[in-house]
Design a protein around this motif. Structure first.
Motif, PDB file in Angstrom:
ATOM      1  N   SER A  15       0.803  -1.238   0.000  1.00  0.00           N
ATOM      2  CA  SER A  15       0.000   0.000   0.000  1.00  0.00           C
ATOM      3  C   SER A  15       0.828   1.277   0.000  1.00  0.00           C
ATOM      4  O   SER A  15       0.397   2.294  -0.524  1.00  0.00           O
ATOM      5  CB  SER A  15      -0.946   0.013   1.213  1.00  0.00           C
ATOM      6  OG  SER A  15      -0.253  -0.356   2.385  1.00  0.00           O
ATOM      7  N   ARG A  16       2.018   1.220   0.622  1.00  0.00           N
ATOM      8  CA  ARG A  16       2.802   2.450   0.787  1.00  0.00           C
ATOM      9  C   ARG A  16       4.270   2.171   0.491  1.00  0.00           C
ATOM     10  O   ARG A  16       4.700   1.027   0.410  1.00  0.00           O
ATOM     11  CB  ARG A  16       2.672   2.976   2.227  1.00  0.00           C
ATOM     12  CG  ARG A  16       1.291   3.448   2.580  1.00  0.00           C
ATOM     13  CD  ARG A  16       1.201   3.984   4.009  1.00  0.00           C
ATOM     14  NE  ARG A  16       1.348   2.938   5.012  1.00  0.00           N
ATOM     15  CZ  ARG A  16       2.373   2.824   5.843  1.00  0.00           C
ATOM     16  NH1 ARG A  16       3.352   3.716   5.826  1.00  0.00           N
ATOM     17  NH2 ARG A  16       2.443   1.831   6.723  1.00  0.00           N
ATOM     18  N   GLY A  17       5.050   3.252   0.363  1.00  0.00           N
ATOM     19  CA  GLY A  17       6.508   3.162   0.306  1.00  0.00           C
ATOM     20  C   GLY A  17       7.026   2.268  -0.819  1.00  0.00           C
ATOM     21  O   GLY A  17       6.564   2.340  -1.969  1.00  0.00           O
ATOM     22  N   ILE A  18       7.988   1.440  -0.468  1.00  0.00           N
ATOM     23  CA  ILE A  18       8.647   0.584  -1.461  1.00  0.00           C
ATOM     24  C   ILE A  18       7.622  -0.360  -2.108  1.00  0.00           C
ATOM     25  O   ILE A  18       7.635  -0.573  -3.328  1.00  0.00           O
ATOM     26  CB  ILE A  18       9.791  -0.210  -0.788  1.00  0.00           C
ATOM     27  CG1 ILE A  18      10.912   0.756  -0.357  1.00  0.00           C
ATOM     28  CG2 ILE A  18      10.328  -1.293  -1.718  1.00  0.00           C
ATOM     29  CD1 ILE A  18      11.967   0.125   0.555  1.00  0.00           C
ATOM     30  N   ALA A  83       6.265  -6.513   2.998  1.00  0.00           N
ATOM     31  CA  ALA A  83       5.777  -6.065   4.315  1.00  0.00           C
ATOM     32  C   ALA A  83       6.860  -6.279   5.356  1.00  0.00           C
ATOM     33  O   ALA A  83       7.420  -7.370   5.472  1.00  0.00           O
ATOM     34  CB  ALA A  83       4.514  -6.832   4.702  1.00  0.00           C
ATOM     35  N   GLY A  84       7.156  -5.241   6.089  1.00  0.00           N
ATOM     36  CA  GLY A  84       8.171  -5.343   7.133  1.00  0.00           C
ATOM     37  C   GLY A  84       7.984  -4.197   8.113  1.00  0.00           C
ATOM     38  O   GLY A  84       7.462  -3.138   7.749  1.00  0.00           O
ATOM     39  N   VAL A  85       8.373  -4.438   9.338  1.00  0.00           N
ATOM     40  CA  VAL A  85       8.253  -3.401  10.365  1.00  0.00           C
ATOM     41  C   VAL A  85       9.590  -3.261  11.093  1.00  0.00           C
ATOM     42  O   VAL A  85      10.440  -4.156  11.046  1.00  0.00           O
ATOM     43  CB  VAL A  85       7.139  -3.739  11.389  1.00  0.00           C
ATOM     44  CG1 VAL A  85       5.770  -3.705  10.722  1.00  0.00           C
ATOM     45  CG2 VAL A  85       7.385  -5.087  12.056  1.00  0.00           C
TER      46      VAL A  85
HETATM   47  P1  NDP Z   1       6.584   1.578   5.069  1.00  0.00           P
HETATM   48  O1  NDP Z   1       6.378   1.535   6.543  1.00  0.00           O
HETATM   49  O2  NDP Z   1       6.651   2.902   4.398  1.00  0.00           O
HETATM   50  O3  NDP Z   1       5.474   0.668   4.337  1.00  0.00           O
HETATM   51  C1  NDP Z   1       5.279  -0.643   4.801  1.00  0.00           C
HETATM   52  C2  NDP Z   1       4.294  -1.376   3.935  1.00  0.00           C
HETATM   53  O4  NDP Z   1       4.159  -2.712   4.469  1.00  0.00           O
HETATM   54  C3  NDP Z   1       2.914  -0.765   3.956  1.00  0.00           C
HETATM   55  O5  NDP Z   1       2.289  -1.012   2.733  1.00  0.00           O
HETATM   56  C4  NDP Z   1       2.249  -1.524   5.100  1.00  0.00           C
HETATM   57  O6  NDP Z   1       0.841  -1.621   5.031  1.00  0.00           O
HETATM   58  C5  NDP Z   1       2.830  -2.907   4.902  1.00  0.00           C
HETATM   59  N1  NDP Z   1       2.785  -3.639   6.156  1.00  0.00           N
HETATM   60  C6  NDP Z   1       3.403  -3.339   7.324  1.00  0.00           C
HETATM   61  N2  NDP Z   1       3.042  -4.222   8.280  1.00  0.00           N
HETATM   62  C7  NDP Z   1       2.183  -5.085   7.690  1.00  0.00           C
HETATM   63  C8  NDP Z   1       1.447  -6.201   8.154  1.00  0.00           C
HETATM   64  N3  NDP Z   1       1.500  -6.611   9.430  1.00  0.00           N
HETATM   65  N4  NDP Z   1       0.654  -6.853   7.273  1.00  0.00           N
HETATM   66  C9  NDP Z   1       0.559  -6.440   5.987  1.00  0.00           C
HETATM   67  N5  NDP Z   1       1.216  -5.385   5.501  1.00  0.00           N
HETATM   68  C10 NDP Z   1       2.013  -4.717   6.339  1.00  0.00           C
HETATM   69  O7  NDP Z   1       7.932   0.762   4.832  1.00  0.00           O
HETATM   70  P2  NDP Z   1       9.015   0.818   3.640  1.00  0.00           P
HETATM   71  O8  NDP Z   1       8.359   0.961   2.343  1.00  0.00           O
HETATM   72  O9  NDP Z   1      10.081   1.754   4.037  1.00  0.00           O
HETATM   73  O10 NDP Z   1       9.669  -0.641   3.799  1.00  0.00           O
HETATM   74  C11 NDP Z   1       9.258  -1.738   3.010  1.00  0.00           C
HETATM   75  C12 NDP Z   1      10.242  -2.876   3.226  1.00  0.00           C
HETATM   76  O11 NDP Z   1      11.560  -2.430   2.931  1.00  0.00           O
HETATM   77  C13 NDP Z   1      10.284  -3.398   4.671  1.00  0.00           C
HETATM   78  O12 NDP Z   1      10.474  -4.792   4.649  1.00  0.00           O
HETATM   79  C14 NDP Z   1      11.497  -2.697   5.244  1.00  0.00           C
HETATM   80  O13 NDP Z   1      12.064  -3.417   6.326  1.00  0.00           O
HETATM   81  C15 NDP Z   1      12.406  -2.669   4.027  1.00  0.00           C
HETATM   82  N6  NDP Z   1      13.450  -1.658   4.079  1.00  0.00           N
HETATM   83  C16 NDP Z   1      13.158  -0.329   4.095  1.00  0.00           C
HETATM   84  C17 NDP Z   1      14.172   0.613   4.146  1.00  0.00           C
HETATM   85  C18 NDP Z   1      13.921   2.072   4.166  1.00  0.00           C
HETATM   86  O14 NDP Z   1      14.895   2.834   4.406  1.00  0.00           O
HETATM   87  N7  NDP Z   1      12.711   2.561   3.921  1.00  0.00           N
HETATM   88  C19 NDP Z   1      15.581   0.198   4.189  1.00  0.00           C
HETATM   89  C20 NDP Z   1      15.773  -1.231   4.158  1.00  0.00           C
HETATM   90  C21 NDP Z   1      14.740  -2.108   4.113  1.00  0.00           C
HETATM   91  P3  NDP Z   1      -0.129  -0.510   5.746  1.00  0.00           P
HETATM   92  O15 NDP Z   1      -0.098   0.658   4.806  1.00  0.00           O
HETATM   93  O16 NDP Z   1      -1.478  -1.117   5.846  1.00  0.00           O
HETATM   94  O17 NDP Z   1       0.484  -0.192   7.061  1.00  0.00           O
END
Ligand code: NDP
Length: 237
Positions: A15-18, A83-85
């Motif tokens: 839904s968001r970000g990467i 998906a990652g937190v």
């Molecule tokens: P964001 O927090 O911006 O977005 C996270 C996305 O994952 C959202 O679409 C969110 O959905 C979804 N998500 C989170 N938790 C869950 C869940 N329990 N079930 C289903 N969907 C979930 O993160 P990023 O885009 O920054 O990160 C994406 C990936 O890249 C992650 O794995 C992160 O660890 C990795 N990463 C990111 C870096 C960065 O600098 N940004 C660097 C290195 C790795 P919803 O909108 O509903 O919350």
């Protein structure tokens, strides 16, 4: 661009970000894309309307829900687990429940989703998991739980690459460094400390990561498996 015409793609956490950049990229190249989200319903529905992708709610912390979602998505050509937190801070102070939830989302879900997808994946299928450069390098304190989860994906990809390689299915990890998203905004409090250890002293864009994912999912990458692909502006150099 129609490189993924006729391909079925599931993005967990789109839904968001990467994840959203990955959804946009595959949809723009003609794939039938389904993506999951946990709580951002409005944002997810807007992205679905914009791209023609299908948005479905599935909490990656719920193993059975993840497995069911992958099964219901039918035979997939490409699975992307994005998906990652984070759970950042002093390990002596951290809530153990938050750490265990992180492990469910960042480790358990990718493993079970990958295995379930492989049950029906055709020859040439692709499994791509978004890890982190923190799987290799941890230059600051407070990252232990997060880094542990991202390192676990490395062993997973190496192992599953062996398990599924004979069927022509590849398994790879993309390891971003700082990328401008809600999780790690380019103007956030961590920017200076992150940029200090980078060769290119700025955040990357979600589209940069989506480009690497698209390459790994495409025909040029059929011989690439069990490997980590770092895209980090030299954070880990
Ligand atoms: P964001 O927090 O911006 O977005 C996270 C996305 O994952 C959202 O679409 C969110 O959905 C979804 N998500 C989170 N938790 C869950 C869940 N329990 N079930 C289903 N969907 C979930 O993160 P990023 O885009 O920054 O990160 C994406 C990936 O890249 C992650 O794995 C992160 O660890 C990795 N990463 C990111 C870096 C960065 O600098 N940004 C660097 C290195 C790795 P919803 O909108 O509903 O919350």
């Amino acid at each position: 661009m129609a490189g993924f015409q006729g391909k079925s793609v599931l993005v967990l956490g789109g839904s968001r970000g990467i994840g959203a950049a990955i959804v946009r990229r595959f949809a723009a190249e003609g794939a039938a894309v389904t993506f999951t989200y946990a709580s951002s319903r409005e944002v997810a529905e807007r992205l679905a309307a914009e791209t023609g992708a299908t948005a479905v709610v599935t909490d990656s912390a719920d193993r059975d829900a993840v497995i069911a979602r992958v099964r219901e998505s039918g035979p997939l050509d490409v699975l992307v687990v994005n998906a990652g937190v984070g759970a950042f801070g002093d390990p002596l102070e951290q809530d153990p429940d938050a750490v265990d939830r992180l492990i469910r989302i960042n480790v358990n879900a990718p493993y079970h989703a990958a295995v379930e997808a492989a049950r029906r994946m055709p020859e040439g299928g692709r499994i791509i998991v978004i890890g982190s450069v923190n799987g290799d390098r941890i230059p600051f304190p407070g990252l232990s739980a997060y880094a542990m989860s991202k390192s676990a994906l490395q062993g997973m990809a190496r192992g599953l690459a062996r398990d599924f390689g004979p069927r022509g299915i590849t398994v790879n990890v993309v390891q971003p460094g700082p990328i401008d998203t809600d999780l790690n905004p380019a103007d956030g409090p961590m920017k200076d400390i992150q940029h200090a250890v980078m060769a290119i002293k700025r955040h990357g864009r979600p589209e940069d990561v989506a480009g690497m994912v698209a390459w790994l999912a495409g025909p040029e990458a059929s011989f690439v498996t069990g490997a980590m692909h770092t895209i980090d502006g030299g954070f880990g150099a």
